[in-house]
Design a protein around this motif. Sequence first.
Motif, PDB file in Angstrom:
ATOM      1  N   ALA A 183      -8.523  10.270   1.138  1.00 55.18           N
ATOM      2  CA  ALA A 183      -8.349  11.086  -0.068  1.00 55.18           C
ATOM      3  C   ALA A 183      -7.478  10.425  -1.120  1.00 55.18           C
ATOM      4  N   GLY A 184      -6.642   9.470  -0.730  1.00 56.24           N
ATOM      5  CA  GLY A 184      -5.787   8.815  -1.712  1.00 56.24           C
ATOM      6  C   GLY A 184      -6.555   8.052  -2.772  1.00 56.24           C
ATOM      7  N   PHE A 185      -7.795   7.654  -2.474  1.00 55.57           N
ATOM      8  CA  PHE A 185      -8.591   6.885  -3.422  1.00 55.57           C
ATOM      9  C   PHE A 185      -9.388   7.769  -4.383  1.00 55.57           C
ATOM     10  N   TYR A 186      -9.325   9.093  -4.185  1.00 55.93           N
ATOM     11  CA  TYR A 186     -10.178   9.967  -4.991  1.00 55.93           C
ATOM     12  C   TYR A 186      -9.588  10.257  -6.364  1.00 55.93           C
ATOM     13  N   SER A 187     -10.451  10.233  -7.338  1.00 59.96           N
ATOM     14  CA  SER A 187     -10.231  10.864  -8.645  1.00 59.96           C
ATOM     15  C   SER A 187     -11.611  11.083  -9.235  1.00 59.96           C
ATOM     16  N   ALA A 188     -11.733  12.077 -10.095  1.00 57.92           N
ATOM     17  CA  ALA A 188     -13.038  12.352 -10.697  1.00 57.92           C
ATOM     18  C   ALA A 188     -13.534  11.136 -11.487  1.00 57.92           C
ATOM     19  N   LYS A 189     -12.604  10.444 -12.144  1.00 56.67           N
ATOM     20  CA  LYS A 189     -12.981   9.251 -12.911  1.00 56.67           C
ATOM     21  C   LYS A 189     -13.494   8.162 -11.986  1.00 56.67           C
ATOM     22  N   ASP A 207      -3.110   4.330  -4.562  1.00 56.87           N
ATOM     23  CA  ASP A 207      -4.401   4.043  -3.937  1.00 56.87           C
ATOM     24  C   ASP A 207      -5.560   4.273  -4.905  1.00 56.87           C
ATOM     25  N   SER A 208      -5.432   5.295  -5.750  1.00 54.50           N
ATOM     26  CA  SER A 208      -6.531   5.620  -6.661  1.00 54.50           C
ATOM     27  C   SER A 208      -6.784   4.521  -7.695  1.00 54.50           C
ATOM     28  N   ASP A 209      -5.814   3.633  -7.898  1.00 57.73           N
ATOM     29  CA  ASP A 209      -5.993   2.534  -8.860  1.00 57.73           C
ATOM     30  C   ASP A 209      -6.755   1.351  -8.260  1.00 57.73           C
ATOM     31  N   LEU A 210      -7.071   1.413  -6.964  1.00 60.91           N
ATOM     32  CA  LEU A 210      -7.643   0.255  -6.275  1.00 60.91           C
ATOM     33  C   LEU A 210      -9.147   0.335  -6.081  1.00 60.91           C
ATOM     34  N   LEU A 211      -9.734   1.520  -6.219  1.00 60.75           N
ATOM     35  CA  LEU A 211     -11.137   1.700  -5.825  1.00 60.75           C
ATOM     36  C   LEU A 211     -12.096   0.871  -6.664  1.00 60.75           C
ATOM     37  N   ILE A 212     -12.030   0.985  -7.976  1.00 64.10           N
ATOM     38  CA  ILE A 212     -13.016   0.324  -8.833  1.00 64.10           C
ATOM     39  C   ILE A 212     -12.889  -1.194  -8.736  1.00 64.10           C
ATOM     40  N   ALA A 213     -11.660  -1.698  -8.702  1.00 62.00           N
ATOM     41  CA  ALA A 213     -11.474  -3.146  -8.554  1.00 62.00           C
ATOM     42  C   ALA A 213     -12.028  -3.627  -7.217  1.00 62.00           C
ATOM     43  N   SER A 214     -11.932  -2.804  -6.182  1.00 61.35           N
ATOM     44  CA  SER A 214     -12.456  -3.194  -4.872  1.00 61.35           C
ATOM     45  C   SER A 214     -13.982  -3.246  -4.872  1.00 61.35           C
ATOM     46  N   ARG A 223     -22.684  -1.325   2.629  1.00 61.41           N
ATOM     47  CA  ARG A 223     -21.607  -0.338   2.770  1.00 61.41           C
ATOM     48  C   ARG A 223     -20.255  -0.985   2.529  1.00 61.41           C
ATOM     49  N   MET A 224     -19.316  -0.176   2.074  1.00 61.65           N
ATOM     50  CA  MET A 224     -17.949  -0.642   1.854  1.00 61.65           C
ATOM     51  C   MET A 224     -16.988   0.453   2.304  1.00 61.65           C
ATOM     52  N   ARG A 225     -15.995   0.064   3.057  1.00 66.27           N
ATOM     53  CA  ARG A 225     -14.958   1.001   3.489  1.00 66.27           C
ATOM     54  C   ARG A 225     -13.611   0.442   3.060  1.00 66.27           C
ATOM     55  N   LEU A 226     -12.779   1.305   2.492  1.00 61.51           N
ATOM     56  CA  LEU A 226     -11.512   0.878   1.895  1.00 61.51           C
ATOM     57  C   LEU A 226     -10.365   1.618   2.560  1.00 61.51           C
ATOM     58  N   ASP A 227      -9.280   0.909   2.798  1.00 68.04           N
ATOM     59  CA  ASP A 227      -8.106   1.544   3.389  1.00 68.04           C
ATOM     60  C   ASP A 227      -6.867   0.744   3.006  1.00 68.04           C
ATOM     61  N   THR A 228      -5.733   1.401   3.070  1.00 70.34           N
ATOM     62  CA  THR A 228      -4.452   0.710   2.884  1.00 70.34           C
ATOM     63  C   THR A 228      -3.582   0.990   4.097  1.00 70.34           C
ATOM     64  N   THR A 229      -2.741   0.047   4.420  1.00 71.32           N
ATOM     65  CA  THR A 229      -1.831   0.203   5.549  1.00 71.32           C
ATOM     66  C   THR A 229      -0.519  -0.481   5.205  1.00 71.32           C
ATOM     67  N   VAL A 230       0.441  -0.325   6.073  1.00 72.77           N
ATOM     68  CA  VAL A 230       1.759  -0.927   5.864  1.00 72.77           C
ATOM     69  C   VAL A 230       1.994  -1.972   6.952  1.00 72.77           C
ATOM     70  N   VAL A 231       2.293  -3.182   6.529  1.00 73.94           N
ATOM     71  CA  VAL A 231       2.752  -4.214   7.461  1.00 73.94           C
ATOM     72  C   VAL A 231       4.274  -4.161   7.444  1.00 73.94           C
ATOM     73  N   GLU A 232       4.838  -3.704   8.541  1.00 74.03           N
ATOM     74  CA  GLU A 232       6.272  -3.465   8.568  1.00 74.03           C
ATOM     75  C   GLU A 232       7.053  -4.764   8.744  1.00 74.03           C
ATOM     76  N   SER A 233       8.160  -4.847   8.058  1.00 77.64           N
ATOM     77  CA  SER A 233       9.070  -5.981   8.216  1.00 77.64           C
ATOM     78  C   SER A 233       9.827  -5.852   9.533  1.00 77.64           C
ATOM     79  N   ASN A 234      10.206  -6.979  10.096  1.00 80.90           N
ATOM     80  CA  ASN A 234      10.944  -6.985  11.354  1.00 80.90           C
ATOM     81  C   ASN A 234      12.429  -6.795  11.056  1.00 80.90           C
ATOM     82  N   ILE A 235      12.793  -5.544  10.757  1.00 80.58           N
ATOM     83  CA  ILE A 235      14.184  -5.231  10.396  1.00 80.58           C
ATOM     84  C   ILE A 235      14.642  -4.008  11.175  1.00 80.58           C
ATOM     85  N   HIS A 236      15.968  -3.856  11.281  1.00 84.71           N
ATOM     86  CA  HIS A 236      16.491  -2.628  11.860  1.00 84.71           C
ATOM     87  C   HIS A 236      16.458  -1.533  10.802  1.00 84.71           C
TER      88      HIS A 236
END
Length: 426
Positions: A371-377, A345-352, A145-158
Amino acid sequence: MIEMRRAQRCFGDGLIADEVVDLHEDWMKHAAEVLDDEQIVAAVYEALARRHPKSRSRGRLGAPADMVLRLLILKHVRNWSYGVLEREVRANLVYRDFTRVGAGKAPDAKTMGRWGIAVGPEVVKQIQERMVEIAQNKGVAPGRRMRLDTTVVESNIHYPTDSSLLGDGVRVLTRTMRKITALAGEVGAKLRDRSRSVKLRVLDIARAARSKAKPSQERLERAYRELLASTSRMVGQAKRFSTEIAEGVKRSATILKQLALEGLRQQIDEMVPRVKQVMKQTRARIFRGDTDAEGKILSLFEPSTEIIRKGKAGKPNEFGKMVKLQEAENQIVIAYEVYDVRPADSDLLIASIETHQARLGRTPRLVAGDAGFYSAKNEAVAKAKGVKRVCIPNRSTKSSERKRERRGVGFATARNGGPDARDASA
C-alpha cells in the motif's frame, strides 16, 4: 599477477571433483553455470587488476578471478563472515570443488575481506545486470510482471542511546591516544584517562532512566551533565594530540612509526566531529526536549545510519538504509537501489516501471506492490504507460468496486509474488 581462471588444474583437484560430483546442492549446479559466464568473470578480473598498476603482468600468481567470485558468492548465500568462510572452505570438499580452490591452500579471511572491498558496488551492479540479461535470454524473466518492495538493511550497531554513544566516543579517543603515547613517548600533552568515570556515569544514566519519578529525572540530568563534561575534556585532549602530531611535537624516530602516528591523527580528526555532534544532540534532547537535532548521528562507526519506521509492530524502529528491490517473473531481481536518504515509497513506482522498460524492453502487464506505493496519480500514470493491472492496495478506499477487486484471487496472488496465469500469459 591476476588470472581470469587457473590455466591448469592439479591432480588433487581432479580427485576431489570425482569424489564430490554427486554431492553438490541444486543451487550450486545452477550457480556454477551462470558464474562461468565470461562477462561476469571479466568484471571481477578487472576489479582485482585495478588494485595495483602491474597486477596483470607482474608478481606471483594470485587467486584467479573465478575463484574469488565463487568464494564471495558462497559467503553471501550462506550469510557467513569471512572467518567462517575460511574455516568451512578448508574443511569441506564440496565447497573446495565449487569455489575452485580444489586441493590448493584456502585463502585466509583477511585476504578474502580485501577481495570483497575490491569487488565494490559498481562491479556487483555489473554482475547483477548481466545475470538479468542471462535470465531474459533463457526465458526465465520475460518481463510481463513486476513486483516492487522496499526493505531495510540494518547496520551492525548496538541500540543507539545518547549515553552509549558518548561512552563509545570516549573509549575510541582514549584508545587512540594511548597508541599515540606508545609511539611518541611522554612528550607534549599527557593523556588523562577518564574511561572509568565515564563508564560509571553511563551506568548511573541507565539506572535513572528506568524511573519516570521527578528525583530520578533530576539524577538523570545531573549524570548527563557530568558525562558531557568528561566527554568534552576528552575531545579537548584529542584535539591537542592531533595538533601536536601535525606540529611535530609528538613524533617518532622511524618512518614507519611516523606513518602510523599520521594514521592515528587522521582517526582523531575523523572521530572528533562525530563525538561533538553527539554532544550537541544530547544537550538538545536532554535539556531542551528537542529529539530532531539536525545531522543526528546514531553510530560513531556507521554515521550514515538512519532511523527508518516501516510500521512493523514488533520492530517499530530499524537502523540502517532503505533498499528498493524490483522483481520480474521467478523472483529475478532486475534492479535495486540503496538510498542515502529514505524517499517515500509512492515516489518510486513510476521510475521503477521505467527501469523495467529499459532493462527488459517491455512494459509490464501487471505491477504489484504494497500500500505504500499507492496513489491515484501513480495508478493513472502506470495505466497510461501500458500497465494492464495495478495490484496495489489503497488503505483509505471506500469504493465497493475497489474492495471487490482487492478480494480477487489474482490481486492477492500477484502481490504475494505467486503465479497469475491470467496476467502472465500473452
